[in-house]
Design a protein around this motif. Structure first.
Motif, PDB file in Angstrom:
ATOM      1  N   LYS A 297      33.704  42.803   2.033  1.00 30.53           N
ATOM      2  CA  LYS A 297      33.763  44.385   1.566  1.00 30.53           C
ATOM      3  C   LYS A 297      33.216  44.202   0.149  1.00 30.53           C
ATOM      4  CE  LYS A 297      36.816  46.774  -0.562  1.00 30.53           C
ATOM      5  NZ  LYS A 297      38.112  47.473  -0.890  1.00 30.53           N
ATOM      6  N   TYR A 298      33.822  43.119  -0.640  1.00 30.00           N
ATOM      7  CA  TYR A 298      33.187  43.299  -2.040  1.00 30.00           C
ATOM      8  C   TYR A 298      31.825  42.779  -2.201  1.00 30.00           C
ATOM      9  CZ  TYR A 298      37.703  44.247  -4.132  1.00 30.00           C
ATOM     10  OH  TYR A 298      39.133  44.572  -4.377  1.00 30.00           O
ATOM     11  N   VAL A 299      31.410  41.932  -1.132  1.00 26.04           N
ATOM     12  CA  VAL A 299      29.719  41.863  -0.996  1.00 26.04           C
ATOM     13  C   VAL A 299      29.075  42.890  -0.768  1.00 26.04           C
ATOM     14  CG1 VAL A 299      27.902  40.544   0.126  1.00 26.04           C
ATOM     15  CG2 VAL A 299      30.139  39.426  -0.438  1.00 26.04           C
ATOM     16  N   ALA A 300      29.822  44.014   0.082  1.00 25.65           N
ATOM     17  CA  ALA A 300      29.024  45.090   0.537  1.00 25.65           C
ATOM     18  C   ALA A 300      29.180  46.032  -0.504  1.00 25.65           C
ATOM     19  CB  ALA A 300      30.050  45.731   1.842  1.00 25.65           C
ATOM     20  N   LEU A 301      30.107  46.097  -1.340  1.00 23.86           N
ATOM     21  CA  LEU A 301      30.078  46.817  -2.459  1.00 23.86           C
ATOM     22  C   LEU A 301      29.102  46.662  -3.582  1.00 23.86           C
ATOM     23  CD1 LEU A 301      33.951  47.413  -3.018  1.00 23.86           C
ATOM     24  CD2 LEU A 301      32.440  49.358  -2.505  1.00 23.86           C
ATOM     25  N   CYS A 302      28.914  45.347  -3.572  1.00 24.64           N
ATOM     26  CA  CYS A 302      27.824  44.972  -4.655  1.00 24.64           C
ATOM     27  C   CYS A 302      26.437  45.378  -4.295  1.00 24.64           C
ATOM     28  CB  CYS A 302      28.054  43.471  -4.902  1.00 24.64           C
ATOM     29  SG  CYS A 302      29.509  43.129  -5.879  1.00 24.64           S
ATOM     30  N   TYR A 303      26.243  45.053  -2.897  1.00 26.20           N
ATOM     31  CA  TYR A 303      24.822  45.333  -2.578  1.00 26.20           C
ATOM     32  C   TYR A 303      24.876  46.978  -2.461  1.00 26.20           C
ATOM     33  CZ  TYR A 303      23.051  40.852  -0.855  1.00 26.20           C
ATOM     34  OH  TYR A 303      22.871  39.380  -0.539  1.00 26.20           O
ATOM     35  N   ASN A 304      25.775  47.735  -2.363  1.00 26.65           N
ATOM     36  CA  ASN A 304      25.756  49.081  -2.328  1.00 26.65           C
ATOM     37  C   ASN A 304      25.439  49.489  -3.841  1.00 26.65           C
ATOM     38  OD1 ASN A 304      27.977  52.033  -2.471  1.00 26.65           O
ATOM     39  ND2 ASN A 304      26.045  51.764  -1.235  1.00 26.65           N
ATOM     40  N   GLN A 305      25.964  48.954  -4.839  1.00 26.43           N
ATOM     41  CA  GLN A 305      25.796  49.432  -6.229  1.00 26.43           C
ATOM     42  C   GLN A 305      24.286  48.933  -6.566  1.00 26.43           C
ATOM     43  OE1 GLN A 305      27.437  51.084  -8.463  1.00 26.43           O
ATOM     44  NE2 GLN A 305      28.982  51.481  -6.775  1.00 26.43           N
ATOM     45  N   LEU A 306      23.727  47.899  -5.943  1.00 26.04           N
ATOM     46  CA  LEU A 306      22.520  47.291  -6.116  1.00 26.04           C
ATOM     47  C   LEU A 306      21.407  48.227  -5.461  1.00 26.04           C
ATOM     48  CD1 LEU A 306      22.924  43.669  -6.219  1.00 26.04           C
ATOM     49  CD2 LEU A 306      22.457  45.047  -8.084  1.00 26.04           C
ATOM     50  N   GLY A 307      22.019  49.228  -4.486  1.00 27.53           N
ATOM     51  CA  GLY A 307      20.917  50.244  -3.800  1.00 27.53           C
ATOM     52  C   GLY A 307      20.575  49.158  -2.460  1.00 27.53           C
ATOM     53  N   ASP A 308      20.747  48.115  -2.043  1.00 26.82           N
ATOM     54  CA  ASP A 308      20.572  47.557  -1.104  1.00 26.82           C
ATOM     55  C   ASP A 308      21.487  48.048  -0.062  1.00 26.82           C
ATOM     56  OD1 ASP A 308      19.592  45.951   1.083  1.00 26.82           O
ATOM     57  OD2 ASP A 308      19.162  44.072  -0.293  1.00 26.82           O
ATOM     58  N   ASN A 309      21.377  49.214   0.477  1.00 26.39           N
ATOM     59  CA  ASN A 309      22.125  49.908   1.515  1.00 26.39           C
ATOM     60  C   ASN A 309      22.326  49.213   2.805  1.00 26.39           C
ATOM     61  OD1 ASN A 309      23.584  51.657  -0.297  1.00 26.39           O
ATOM     62  ND2 ASN A 309      21.475  52.724  -0.342  1.00 26.39           N
ATOM     63  N   GLU A 310      21.079  48.484   3.203  1.00 25.87           N
ATOM     64  CA  GLU A 310      21.077  47.943   4.535  1.00 25.87           C
ATOM     65  C   GLU A 310      21.949  46.720   4.697  1.00 25.87           C
ATOM     66  OE1 GLU A 310      19.864  49.145   7.135  1.00 25.87           O
ATOM     67  OE2 GLU A 310      18.503  50.736   6.524  1.00 25.87           O
ATOM     68  N   ALA A 335      30.944  55.353   2.296  1.00 31.85           N
ATOM     69  CA  ALA A 335      30.247  55.505   1.094  1.00 31.85           C
ATOM     70  C   ALA A 335      28.819  54.867   1.225  1.00 31.85           C
ATOM     71  CB  ALA A 335      30.696  55.076  -0.104  1.00 31.85           C
ATOM     72  N   ILE A 336      28.588  54.053   1.863  1.00 29.14           N
ATOM     73  CA  ILE A 336      27.378  53.273   2.188  1.00 29.14           C
ATOM     74  C   ILE A 336      26.404  54.251   3.180  1.00 29.14           C
ATOM     75  CG2 ILE A 336      26.172  51.389   3.187  1.00 29.14           C
ATOM     76  CD1 ILE A 336      28.569  49.727   2.479  1.00 29.14           C
ATOM     77  N   LEU A 337      26.929  54.885   4.303  1.00 27.81           N
ATOM     78  CA  LEU A 337      26.507  55.766   4.919  1.00 27.81           C
ATOM     79  C   LEU A 337      26.031  56.981   4.350  1.00 27.81           C
ATOM     80  CD1 LEU A 337      28.771  55.574   8.324  1.00 27.81           C
ATOM     81  CD2 LEU A 337      26.148  54.663   8.056  1.00 27.81           C
ATOM     82  N   TYR A 338      26.861  57.493   3.589  1.00 27.00           N
ATOM     83  CA  TYR A 338      26.182  58.417   2.553  1.00 27.00           C
ATOM     84  C   TYR A 338      25.186  58.225   1.802  1.00 27.00           C
ATOM     85  CZ  TYR A 338      25.875  61.598  -1.465  1.00 27.00           C
ATOM     86  OH  TYR A 338      25.264  62.269  -2.475  1.00 27.00           O
ATOM     87  N   ASP A 339      25.093  57.093   1.183  1.00 31.45           N
ATOM     88  CA  ASP A 339      23.697  56.497   0.516  1.00 31.45           C
ATOM     89  C   ASP A 339      22.501  56.598   1.422  1.00 31.45           C
ATOM     90  OD1 ASP A 339      25.104  56.885  -2.034  1.00 31.45           O
ATOM     91  OD2 ASP A 339      25.511  54.636  -1.947  1.00 31.45           O
ATOM     92  N   LEU A 340      22.785  56.166   2.701  1.00 35.79           N
ATOM     93  CA  LEU A 340      21.842  55.977   3.790  1.00 35.79           C
ATOM     94  C   LEU A 340      21.489  57.562   4.261  1.00 35.79           C
ATOM     95  CD1 LEU A 340      22.868  52.757   5.657  1.00 35.79           C
ATOM     96  CD2 LEU A 340      20.750  53.127   4.199  1.00 35.79           C
ATOM     97  N   ILE A 529      16.418  43.780  -6.733  1.00 38.66           N
ATOM     98  CA  ILE A 529      17.349  43.446  -5.722  1.00 38.66           C
ATOM     99  C   ILE A 529      16.987  41.813  -5.516  1.00 38.66           C
ATOM    100  CG2 ILE A 529      17.854  43.809  -3.264  1.00 38.66           C
ATOM    101  CD1 ILE A 529      17.287  46.692  -3.591  1.00 38.66           C
ATOM    102  N   THR A 530      18.201  41.038  -5.076  1.00 32.83           N
ATOM    103  CA  THR A 530      18.247  39.928  -4.767  1.00 32.83           C
ATOM    104  C   THR A 530      17.387  39.664  -3.436  1.00 32.83           C
ATOM    105  OG1 THR A 530      20.056  39.216  -6.029  1.00 32.83           O
ATOM    106  CG2 THR A 530      19.219  37.586  -4.596  1.00 32.83           C
ATOM    107  N   ASP A 531      16.346  38.589  -3.463  1.00 35.75           N
ATOM    108  CA  ASP A 531      15.309  38.821  -2.404  1.00 35.75           C
ATOM    109  C   ASP A 531      15.776  37.488  -1.711  1.00 35.75           C
ATOM    110  OD1 ASP A 531      13.552  38.757  -0.578  1.00 35.75           O
ATOM    111  OD2 ASP A 531      11.793  38.101  -1.865  1.00 35.75           O
ATOM    112  N   ASP A 532      16.775  37.506  -0.739  1.00 34.43           N
ATOM    113  CA  ASP A 532      17.179  36.340  -0.262  1.00 34.43           C
ATOM    114  C   ASP A 532      17.052  36.697   1.562  1.00 34.43           C
ATOM    115  OD1 ASP A 532      20.950  36.755  -0.575  1.00 34.43           O
ATOM    116  OD2 ASP A 532      19.372  37.751   0.806  1.00 34.43           O
ATOM    117  N   ASP A 533      17.408  35.456   2.407  1.00 32.27           N
ATOM    118  CA  ASP A 533      17.026  35.721   3.465  1.00 32.27           C
ATOM    119  C   ASP A 533      18.275  35.682   4.438  1.00 32.27           C
ATOM    120  OD1 ASP A 533      14.421  33.481   3.295  1.00 32.27           O
ATOM    121  OD2 ASP A 533      14.520  35.546   3.466  1.00 32.27           O
ATOM    122  N   ASP A 534      19.413  36.135   3.435  1.00 31.58           N
ATOM    123  CA  ASP A 534      20.820  35.946   4.072  1.00 31.58           C
ATOM    124  C   ASP A 534      20.943  36.868   5.101  1.00 31.58           C
ATOM    125  OD1 ASP A 534      23.723  35.397   3.997  1.00 31.58           O
ATOM    126  OD2 ASP A 534      23.645  37.343   3.390  1.00 31.58           O
TER     127      ASP A 534
END
Length: 675
Positions: A297-310, A335-340, A529-534
């Motif tokens: 969940k915290y990884v999700a929150l961080c990506y959400n704050q970075l704007g990488d909502n996918e 919150a993520i779906l709202y941003d999407l 936004i971090t460009d990784d293939d994760d």
């Protein structure tokens, strides 16, 4: 502020019944349930006793205790008052606890005068009961009457020279008054009095932060965490000493490579400092070592704050897959779906969350906000009103409801709520919305003055400048609004979906400069936004059948620890895995464990409520058939004949467990990563 007292009514329970030669079955069950925090059952058994014996003062008392803990203050007050009339006069301790219980109820109802009067009665009846002074001192502390609180804490120490709570209370009072040196001196003494009492270190850390001695504060935080305290002042260190905190935590991580708490804390510190890109690798490292819904969940929150909502959505779904009962992940997904741009989907998820958390006011506030964005004005007002009924002190709920009343054309109701906002939140603070209330009431100069003070509190916070942009936009001051919007974007504000939906931005949204700013900073943000293939790890649901044998009433199951075949007892009442010192010594001598697998010491509670202390070790691999868990924490019990217990630290990760007593088979349904 954390408190270090336990609810007084529960403290009294064991001591009170120990004085009686016999007790009824129903009251015994009521006490047992209340001590296990099952207040519904406590109420049920107390009422059963009263059905048979309506004048039983003890049953009335315990019914009041259960109802008070359920925050049903009216019924609790009625029953404890009846108990005071019906308890035998010889029962001084019981009567004193009943007065203390009523004092707690009065204070919860904000009738402090009567509450303190009842505490005085309780203390007069049993002046040597230190717990009563503790309860009253806590109320004095909350009122800011530190001298009176100190007097009660000193009385506790007079009754019992080794009373840790008394010293901690005096230290907390000194800390609240910013008498940092006095507080540190007291906490120094507590660490000598009770070296393993974690709160002494975390409270002392807060005092060192007050003195800006961040190095010592961090050392105390590390000690407190090692002792099991999870309420350390991380935010303050993230705000004031980020680099030093990370350096010391990384050093601790190197000392204890198998203890993921340090990796997690580094991620936590970075996240609190709004360094989301830096936080993500540490949370991912934790997630790789231990399948944990919280870290996902915290990884999700961080990506959400970075704007990488996918990516945020992928990790949020992973958290939900790992633990379908982790309902906090639902609010993150909303919150993520709202941003999407999927506001209706956000509302549907909050519906599900609220169905499991009907008394959580924040959920209604959040859903009300989503409804307001979907132009469901009446639905939003209903949710904000529910939130206010559950928490009448949240100025933000009144502000949002006022905006909805304005949208509906009910100006009188809106003005009433705006005034309530100013009443509840008169002083500038980060995140305050009082400037909006002043603006809505036509007091623009006060709105600007308030906004300037909020900015001054944290000049680097991007969200505050966005709030200023909204304020000036609503006041029709376009150039000012656009200046503040640009500053917020320059400082890292990246909630572009919200900017596009926010009605506060409507007056400036069609201006050429607004469009240029959004286009420019969207492009800049994408590069950051971090460009990784994760990719989010996907899981299949797998059911593993493991045979067991009976050992009395216990299930004994084969497993292997770091490759060593062993038998463990499934114990749903134990908090962690535990092994005896004999097995641990054998594993060390035969290289199944190494020095790096020792991660600390801790205290553990078993199903009987007994507390024991032992070393904490890291089990690199726990295997049942084909089911494998990595990096499981276990305690080494000093009792050489103690059985090997498989507690909740493993059981909670296994998933759904079904026991077939006829076939002697455990069916374990768990999530397995796809190849």
């Amino acid at each position: 502020m954390r408190t270090i007292i336990i609810t007084l009514m529960l403290l009294c329970s064991t001591a009170l019944w120990a004085q009686k030669s016999e007790m009824t079955y129903n009251i015994s069950r009521a006490i047992e349930a209340i001590q296990n925090n099952d207040y519904d059952q406590g109420e049920k058994f107390a009422r059963k006793e009263l059905d048979e014996n309506p004048e039983n003062g003890y049953a009335l008392y315990w019914l009041a205790v259960a109802l008070n803990n359920k925050m049903e203050y009216g019924q609790a007050l009625s029953n404890v008052s009846k108990a005071l009339k019906r308890l035998p006069s010889k029962e001084k301790s019981y009567t004193a606890c009943a007065y203390a219980t009523r004092a707690e109820i009065y204070c919860a109802l904000k009738d402090t005068a009567r509450g303190m009067a009842d505490y005085a009665k309780a203390i007069k009846m049993t002046p040597e009961d230190a717990r009563l002074y503790d309860g009253r001192a806590e109320k004095y502390y909350n009122q800011g009457k530190y001298d009176l609180a100190d007097a009660d804490y000193k009385k506790m120490i007079e009754i019992d020279e080794g009373n840790v709570t008394g010293y901690m209370g005096m230290g907390r009072n000194a800390k609240a008054q910013k008498r940092w040196d006095d507080a540190i001196k007291i906490f120094d003494f507590v660490t000598k009095l009770a070296p393993r009492f974690s709160y002494a270190y975390s409270f002392r850390a807060e005092s060192y932060i007050g003195k800006k001695n961040y190095s010592k504060a961090i050392d105390d935080v590390i000690t407190a965490v090692s002792l099991g305290d999870n309420q350390v002042p991380v935010q303050e260190l993230a705000d004031s000493a980020l680099t030093l905190t990370v350096v010391k935590l990384k050093a601790q991580k190197n000392k204890e490579p198998n203890n993921i708490i340090w990796t997690y804390l580094i991620g936590d510190v970075y996240q609190r400092a709004e360094k989301y890109a830096e936080a993500i690798p540490f949370y991912k490292e934790c997630l790789a070592k231990e399948r944990n819904a919280i870290c996902a969940k915290y990884v999700a929150l961080c990506y959400n704050q970075l704007g990488d909502n996918e990516k945020a959505l992928l990790y949020c779904d992973q958290a939900i897959e790992l633990d379908s009962t982790y309902y906090d992940a639902l609010t993150t997904k909303a919150a993520i779906l709202y941003d999407l741009g999927e506001t209706n989907a956000s509302i549907a998820i909050m519906d599900k969350f609220i169905s499991h958390n009907t008394s959580y006011y924040w959920a209604y506030r959040v859903r009300g906000w989503y409804k307001s964005l979907a132009n469901n004005v009446d639905g939003a007002i209903e949710d904000f009103s529910t939130a206010i009924s559950l928490n009448s002190e949240d100025a933000g709920c009144y502000l949002r409801r006022a905006c909805m009343y304005d949208r509906k054309g009910d100006r009188a109701a809106a003005e009433s709520d705006y005034k309530k906002v100013i009443e509840l939140d008169p002083e500038p603070s980060v995140g305050s919305g009082t400037h909006y209330a002043y603006r809505a009431l036509g007091q623009e100069e006060k709105a600007i003055e308030f906004m300037d003070k909020v900015i001054a509190l944290d000049p680097d916070r991007a969200g505050t400048y966005y709030d200023a942009a909204c304020l000036y936009s609503l006041m029709g001051k376009q150039d000012k609004a656009l200046d503040f919007l640009e500053t917020s974007l320059e400082k890292g504000y990246c909630e572009f979906a919200h900017i596009g939906n926010d009605s506060d931005m409507a007056p400036i949204r069609d201006t050429p400069r607004f469009k240029e700013l959004i286009q420019k900073y969207k492009a800049i943000h994408q590069q950051k936004i971090t460009d990784d293939d994760d990719k989010s790890v996907a899981y299949d649901e797998v059911t593993e059948e493991v045979s067991f044998t009976k050992d009395g009433t216990m299930c004994k199951v084969k497993c292997s620890i770091n490759g060593l075949p062993l038998h463990f007892i499934f114990d749903t009442g134990a908090s962690v895995v535990s092994i005896s010192s004999v097995e641990a010594s054998f594993m060390f001598k035969n290289d199944y464990l190494s020095k790096s697998d020792i991660v600390g010491t801790g205290q553990f509670i078993n199903a009987n409520g007994e507390i024991s202390e032992g070393a904490i070790i890291n089990l690199r691999e726990v295997k049942f058939g084909e089911c494998v868990l990595e990096n499981v924490k276990a305690s080494v019990v000093r009792n050489q004949s103690a059985p090997l217990l498989l507690g909740q630290s493993v059981l909670s990760k296994l998933g759904k467990i079904q026991i077939d007593n006829e076939k002697n088979i455990l069916s374990i349904t768990y999530k397995k990563a796809k190849e």
